[in-house]
Write a protein that holds these residues in place. Structure first.
Motif, mmCIF file in Angstrom:
data_model
loop_
_atom_site.group_PDB
_atom_site.id
_atom_site.type_symbol
_atom_site.label_atom_id
_atom_site.label_comp_id
_atom_site.label_asym_id
_atom_site.label_seq_id
_atom_site.Cartn_x
_atom_site.Cartn_y
_atom_site.Cartn_z
ATOM 1 N N THR B 205 0.766 -1.316 -0.003
ATOM 2 C CA THR B 205 -0.029 0.074 -0.088
ATOM 3 C C THR B 205 0.996 1.317 0.047
ATOM 4 O O THR B 205 2.224 1.363 0.321
ATOM 5 C CB THR B 205 -0.788 0.087 1.084
ATOM 6 O OG1 THR B 205 -0.133 0.183 2.304
ATOM 7 C CG2 THR B 205 -1.603 -1.183 1.347
ATOM 8 N N VAL B 206 0.130 2.354 -0.440
ATOM 9 C CA VAL B 206 1.008 3.752 -0.566
ATOM 10 C C VAL B 206 1.357 3.879 0.742
ATOM 11 O O VAL B 206 2.464 4.581 1.147
ATOM 12 C CB VAL B 206 0.013 4.797 -1.017
ATOM 13 C CG1 VAL B 206 0.880 6.091 -1.100
ATOM 14 C CG2 VAL B 206 -0.127 4.407 -2.648
ATOM 15 N N PHE B 209 4.509 2.204 1.958
ATOM 16 C CA PHE B 209 5.630 2.559 0.964
ATOM 17 C C PHE B 209 6.170 3.771 1.658
ATOM 18 O O PHE B 209 7.468 4.039 1.754
ATOM 19 C CB PHE B 209 5.295 2.911 -0.390
ATOM 20 C CG PHE B 209 6.226 3.019 -1.249
ATOM 21 C CD1 PHE B 209 6.264 4.331 -1.955
ATOM 22 C CD2 PHE B 209 6.946 2.205 -1.838
ATOM 23 C CE1 PHE B 209 7.310 4.432 -2.675
ATOM 24 C CE2 PHE B 209 7.802 2.252 -2.499
ATOM 25 C CZ PHE B 209 8.386 3.521 -3.083
ATOM 26 N N LEU B 210 5.414 4.817 1.972
ATOM 27 C CA LEU B 210 5.912 5.817 2.429
ATOM 28 C C LEU B 210 6.249 5.964 3.894
ATOM 29 O O LEU B 210 7.174 6.712 4.149
ATOM 30 C CB LEU B 210 4.864 7.153 2.430
ATOM 31 C CG LEU B 210 4.359 7.566 0.856
ATOM 32 C CD1 LEU B 210 3.164 8.743 0.808
ATOM 33 C CD2 LEU B 210 5.407 8.170 -0.060
#
Lengths: 571, 255
Positions: B205-206, B209-210
């Motif tokens: 998921t974003v 990732f971040l």
């Protein structure tokens, strides 16, 4: 300058759509970019990378392939099975021709530019002849078993490589029959259950075929014998795109992890004639899949799901090492998507399919589709300035409905225009960061504008890489011009002296605590603030209030599709 | 030896033939007692029923039927049969004719009036070579070329008729074509989605990732989207409803 209250607006939910294809045109140094919502944008790389043309799109016309043909003709093909030609003068679609092969996955123009090859869902490769006003179906090549996902012409025009699922076929153009069928391994030295999709192929003039596939390999094949020559495993995820330079001494590939690799043909030892392909540079400028890459003579261009268009000039190819050689990342639109009504305190947001009207305080939503063009109306309603694709800005007299005058043509496109309320001066900003002021009643450039041109702008002003998208004026102070781009907003005070290259351009401290003498010495016409960024829009609401619409990058990224997992030590 | 009663044929067999056959055969098959010409020697074959009837009802001698009368009768029979067949045929023909007419009538009712059809056909013939800027193109010619080149066999040969009118600019298309196209487009999109985001791909998921960067900082920070506001939606809704009802009850009891 005075003090202002600022409405800081962050609820404009603007999410740009992912970039799907790019196509570089060598003769005109232009880049065509198509996105997943069907829009096609054309960037003029020599005009400071400004987006000069825009074709709004629809999801049903989402493109899978984009290419330029001879005579500056732009073609695109998509999953609805149609080949579309764009009219670059009239800024609309000339026609859409159905290829009768099902969804089209790939398209390539012949090296001569007179033929178009299309790879379809049913495994057929179709050849079209490009006639002066249309394209015409010529013939089908041998039909393959699975969909043709990538195509490439040999520079001599005699052979074609087509990448499919688990294999690559080489066709002979004259007969249309398969010469070789090269089977691609599903995994690098291993077995895998997932099918190996060949996302890109490139045919070099010496007969080498380069293929990139979903197992993360870049492979070199010999098309004369149909055998594998070399295999490089460069990523853990798919390698989704490949682009070869015109001289065939370098190519670039993009992976799903967001990395872009540069391969170059390098001599084996310093004085041997033998050369080999070596992976030279990795670039990590993207967070999501890099679906498309292009190779211009001096730079590498990449774009993907994270919606940024990244242009990386290659240091060894650039002659003059100045600011032009730095990385360009185009994230925000070059057109103004927001309008403001001052009296009513309303903001109009332009989306792809609808408009949203917001009152600063409450919200009312409506839905229509609007076309975008660069117009500026004077405050008293007498004059209308219009700039199109042709050179020169035309000013029309609204009352008498005829052309009043034309501002002299400039070799860079216009990015923003506005007419001052009292003096009826037309302020124009061009893509090379030049600002001109033209007096409409007098039909010539104003004195201030001539002084600025003679003096020249500050070098830091010229080195900004986002174009000015909006200009507005203060109703009570005719000497002030307010303009902004994505990372700064500036108030130009025409009464103050102009800065030369040595003065401090950006004033770091607010001018409240300094003495009068110091202020007078350092004061210059350009008052710049970088507090609000990234800025999509800024305008003056009334004398004491400003409205600033920002779009933080994190908000955009939060709405993107999932990226590839990266394993980092310690997490 | 079983003596089979030879079956007398309906058609009158010529007497000479029987006699001819009988003579050479009799020499060979005399021992067997099977003589072909036996029952009809010298006389035309008698109908079997008459034989049987005669046997069952009375012991009278069978009727004397001359060859000529029997032949005449047989011919009459033939003629009658032919007549009936002919009548049947004509009846069928008439029936078919009436049916055809009925169908033509129905079809005519279904089609557009003749005037518009004429306009369409003449317009399509003249517009085949015209530029697309003025009038929309006609795909008939190209479709013929395509069929001629031996296009694929899997999909049904769709008769795509796109015709235009010179006065009004409309396009007549078949709805079935659009459905086919949509289905294929969706299948293609599903393929791409599957190959990029489907099972077997290594996606995350974003948020994760971040947040990876935050985990490796010297001072570890929380994830980018730390709160998950999407949990327990049903529970929260129930609680809200309960609170509203409780307030109303409280107001009532207070009064």
């Amino acid at each position: 300058m005075g003090e202002f209250k600022v409405h800081r607006v962050r609820f404009f939910n603007y999410v740009p759509s992912a970039i799907r294809c790019v196509a570089y045109n060598n003769q005109s140094n232009r880049l065509a970019v198509s996105r997943t919502d069907g829009t096609v944008e054309i960037y003029n790389l020599s005009a400071n990378y400004f987006q000069e043309k825009f074709f709004p799109g629809h999801e049903s016309r989402a493109t899978e392939a984009l290419c330029w043909a001879e005579g500056q003709r732009l073609f695109s093909a998509g999953l609805n099975g149609e080949i579309i030609e764009y009219d670059l003068q009239a800024l609309n679609i000339k026609y859409a021709m159905d290829a009768f092969g099902g969804p089209i996955w790939s398209m390539a123009a012949s090296p001569s530019g007179s033929q178009l090859l299309v790879g379809c869902e049913d495994g057929s490769v179709k050849l079209f002849q490009i006639t002066p006003d249309k394209i015409q179906f010529e013939r089908n090549f041998d039909r393959q078993k699975s969909r043709i996902l990538s195509l490439s012409w040999r520079p001599s025009g005699t052979h074609i490589a087509a990448g499919s699922i688990d294999y690559i076929s080489v066709f002979d153009v004259k007969s249309g029959s398969t010469v070789h069928k090269m089977i691609v391994d599903r995994q690098y030295m291993g077995v895998s259950k997932r099918k190996c999709i060949v996302w890109g192929v490139a045919f070099l003039s010496d007969g080498t075929v380069i293929s990139v596939d979903s197992a993360g390999k870049v492979q070199f094949w010999d098309s004369a014998t149909g055998t594998l020559v070399k295999s490089h495993l460069i990523a853990n995820a798919d390698v989704q795109s490949i682009a070869v330079a015109n001289q065939e001494d370098s190519f670039v590939v993009g992976t799903a992890e967001g990395t872009v690799f540069h391969f170059q043909l390098v001599p084996v030892t310093s004085n041997s004639g033998e050369k080999q392909w070596v992976r030279t540079k990795p670039f990590q400028h993207h967070t999501h899949d890099v679906r498309t890459v292009a190779h211009s003579p001096t730079s590498l261009i990449s774009g993907g799901t994270d919606t940024h268009l990244v242009i990386r000039p290659l240091m060894e190819k650039v002659e003059v090492k100045n600011y032009d050689a730095a990385l360009r990342k185009i994230t925000f639109p070059h057109r103004r998507l927001i309008s403001c009504s001052r009296k009513r305190q309303l903001l109009l947001f332009q989306f792809a399919h609808h408009l949203e009207l917001w009152r600063l305080g409450s919200t009312v939503a409506t839905g229509t589709v609007e076309a975008m063009c660069l117009l500026a109306v004077s405050a008293d309603g007498n004059w209308l300035a219009a700039s199109g694709t042709s050179a020169g800005v035309h000013v029309y007299n609204v009352k008498q409905l005829k052309l009043h005058c034309t501002v002299p043509a400039y070799n860079f496109p216009v990015t923003a225009m506005a007419v001052a309320p009292n003096t009826n001066n037309l302020v124009i900003a061009y893509s090379d960061q030049q600002v001109f002021e033209y007096s409409i009643p007098d039909k010539h450039y104003t004195d201030w504008s001539r002084t600025v041109q003679k003096h020249g702008f500050h070098h830091l002003w010229l080195q900004r890489d986002t174009p000015i998208t909006h200009i507005s004026f203060h109703p009570k102070r005719p000497m002030h011009i307010l303009l902004h781009d994505a990372y700064m907003f500036c108030i130009i005070d025409k009464s103050l002296p102009l800065p030369n290259d040595k003065t401090l351009f950006y004033n770091p401290f607010p001018p409240t605590n300094e003495s009068d003498v110091v202020q007078r010495r350092t004061a210059h016409a350009f008052k710049i603030s970088k507090i609000y960024k990234p800025l999509l829009f800024m305008d003056l609401l009334d004398e004491r209030t400003l409205v600033a619409v920002e779009r933080p990058l994190d908000d955009i990224i939060a709405q993107l599709p999932p990226p590839i997992k990266k394993k980092k030590f310690g997490t | 030896m079983v003596q089979l009663r030879p079956r007398a044929s309906r058609a009158p067999v010529s007497a000479e033939a029987m006699v001819d056959e009988g003579q050479p055969a009799s020499e060979e098959e005399a021992e067997h007692g099977l003589l072909l010409g036996q029952p009809s020697s010298g006389a035309a074959a008698e109908p079997l029923e008459e034989d049987e009837e005669g046997d069952e009802e009375s012991d009278e001698a069978p009727e004397e039927l001359t060859f000529a009368s029997a032949q005449a009768e047989a011919r009459e029979e033939e003629r009658r049969v032919r007549e009936t067949v002919r009548r049947d045929k004509t009846l069928l023909k008439e029936k078919r004719k009436r049916r055809e007419e009925l169908f033509i009538e129905q079809k005519k009712r279904k089609l557009l009036p003749d005037t518009i059809l004429e306009k369409l056909t003449t317009a399509s013939q003249t517009n085949i070579k015209k530029s697309p800027g003025k009038v929309k193109e006609v795909n008939l010619q190209k479709k013929n070329e395509d069929c001629g080149k031996g296009n694929d066999s899997k999909k049904v040969k769709v008769q795509k008729v796109q015709s235009v009118s010179q006065n009004k600019s409309y396009l007549a298309v078949r709805l079935k074509d659009q459905d086919l196209r949509d289905a294929r487009q969706q299948a293609a999109q599903a393929f791409i989605h599957n190959s990029l985001y489907g099972p077997g791909t290594n996606r995350t998921t974003v948020n994760k990732f971040l947040s990876l960067a935050n985990k490796r900082l010297p001072v570890k920070r929380a994830a980018v989207q730390f709160l998950n506001n999407a949990w327990g939606i049903q529970k929260k809704q129930n609680a809200k409803r309960f609170k509203r009802r409780w307030m109303v009850r409280k107001m009532k009891t207070k009064k």
